[in-house]
Scaffold this motif. Sequence first.
Motif, PDB file in Angstrom:
ATOM      1  N   CYS A 150      87.579  -6.325  33.555  1.00  0.00           N
ATOM      2  CA  CYS A 150      88.898  -6.210  33.091  1.00  0.00           C
ATOM      3  C   CYS A 150      89.069  -5.066  32.122  1.00  0.00           C
ATOM      4  CB  CYS A 150      89.379  -7.557  32.092  1.00  0.00           C
ATOM      5  SG  CYS A 150      90.846  -7.512  31.402  1.00  0.00           S
ATOM      6  N   CYS A 210      89.577  -6.593  28.233  1.00  0.00           N
ATOM      7  CA  CYS A 210      88.319  -7.327  27.623  1.00  0.00           C
ATOM      8  C   CYS A 210      86.934  -7.128  28.049  1.00  0.00           C
ATOM      9  CB  CYS A 210      88.558  -8.926  27.504  1.00  0.00           C
ATOM     10  SG  CYS A 210      88.342  -9.683  29.079  1.00  0.00           S
ATOM     11  N   CYS A 268      92.956 -11.594  34.650  1.00  0.00           N
ATOM     12  CA  CYS A 268      91.772 -12.021  34.007  1.00  0.00           C
ATOM     13  C   CYS A 268      91.503 -13.445  33.670  1.00  0.00           C
ATOM     14  CB  CYS A 268      91.589 -10.948  32.817  1.00  0.00           C
ATOM     15  SG  CYS A 268      90.177 -11.366  31.694  1.00  0.00           S
ATOM     16  N   CYS A 271      91.351 -13.060  29.332  1.00  0.00           N
ATOM     17  CA  CYS A 271      92.267 -12.592  28.601  1.00  0.00           C
ATOM     18  C   CYS A 271      93.728 -12.806  29.531  1.00  0.00           C
ATOM     19  CB  CYS A 271      92.228 -11.094  28.017  1.00  0.00           C
ATOM     20  SG  CYS A 271      92.355 -10.002  29.052  1.00  0.00           S
TER      21      CYS A 271
HETATM   22 ZN   LIG Z   1      90.694  -9.679  30.339  1.00  0.00          ZN
END
Ligand SMILES: [Zn+2]
Length: 324
Positions: A47, A50, A65, A68
């Motif tokens: 991702c 994050c 994701c 997040c």
């Molecule tokens: Zn993420």
Amino acid sequence: MVQDDSRHPAGGVDYPRTLQEFDEWFPSEEACAEYLRRLRWPEGFRCPGCGKGKAWLTARGQLFCASCRRQTSVTAGTVFEGTRKPLRLWFQAMWYVTSQKFGGSALGLKRVLGLGSYQTAWTWLHKMRRAMVRSGRERLAGNVEVDETYVGGEEEGVRGRQTLKKAIVAIAVEIHFPKGFGRIRVRQIPDVTAASLTPFVCEAVEPGATVHTDGWKGYNDLPKHGYHRVATVLSTSGDPAHVAMPAVHRVASLLKRWLLGTHQGAVTNRHLDYYLDEFTFRFNRRTSRACGLLFYRLMQQAVQVDPVPYKQLVGGKERADHKM
Ligand SMILES: [Zn+2]
């Protein structure tokens, strides 16, 4: 992301080998999106928000994701970005173009896929051609023949107009001894002065290479740029059938036949560079026996390039704009 080209991709593992396998691999939008995800993130998705790797892929090619909840599009930044057509149709188009020895024309693509408009087929082909040339690819090395040729234009014999309409194409071909060719580079140039020919050679050929040319003074600057130039000067009384640069001559005649055959000679100078890119892509992979390997290479490059708006495609490449 830099894809590792050195790992040899395997048929049946990295790409489908036959039309039947193609149909089995890509029955749905989900399957196509998943394939793109694998190509874009060969080491696994991370991702961009994050850095975590757990995500869900939706049919529309969105990765959610798990940590997040950020959305990342599988197609963003690729030739597929913003398309309203199914990915599956794109995949079929790319299979069609790469599974035919001489590629396809816009008319052929429109017919085979049942695309609504000629313009869509034309645009798709040009987007694919853009993906056929990788930036930062290695330059030619060793012994390289360089020469120019004239492409296109109206019927022979219309003097004056003829040179206006024809495009000048510079060709570089790696030559192997005792025989055979390696890779090629082909590009449209505005004229045959040193100001045009020297940059072409510098872009196409690795310094230190031996560059074989005819006696034209447009190549005189090459030694200044680190090339060993070997000029073959044909005597004026020589056999007219003798060709100074046989490798370039051979590539030039293949190129002309391809433009006349597959594309019916309907290529304008303004768009010629795209066709030269496709020709180069095919020529440099001509020894690939596996049918799906070309598809794989095109896919691999398609997920790496920036999307090109239609307007820009119609305008042609900047470097060719002063021609016609
Ligand atoms: Zn993420």
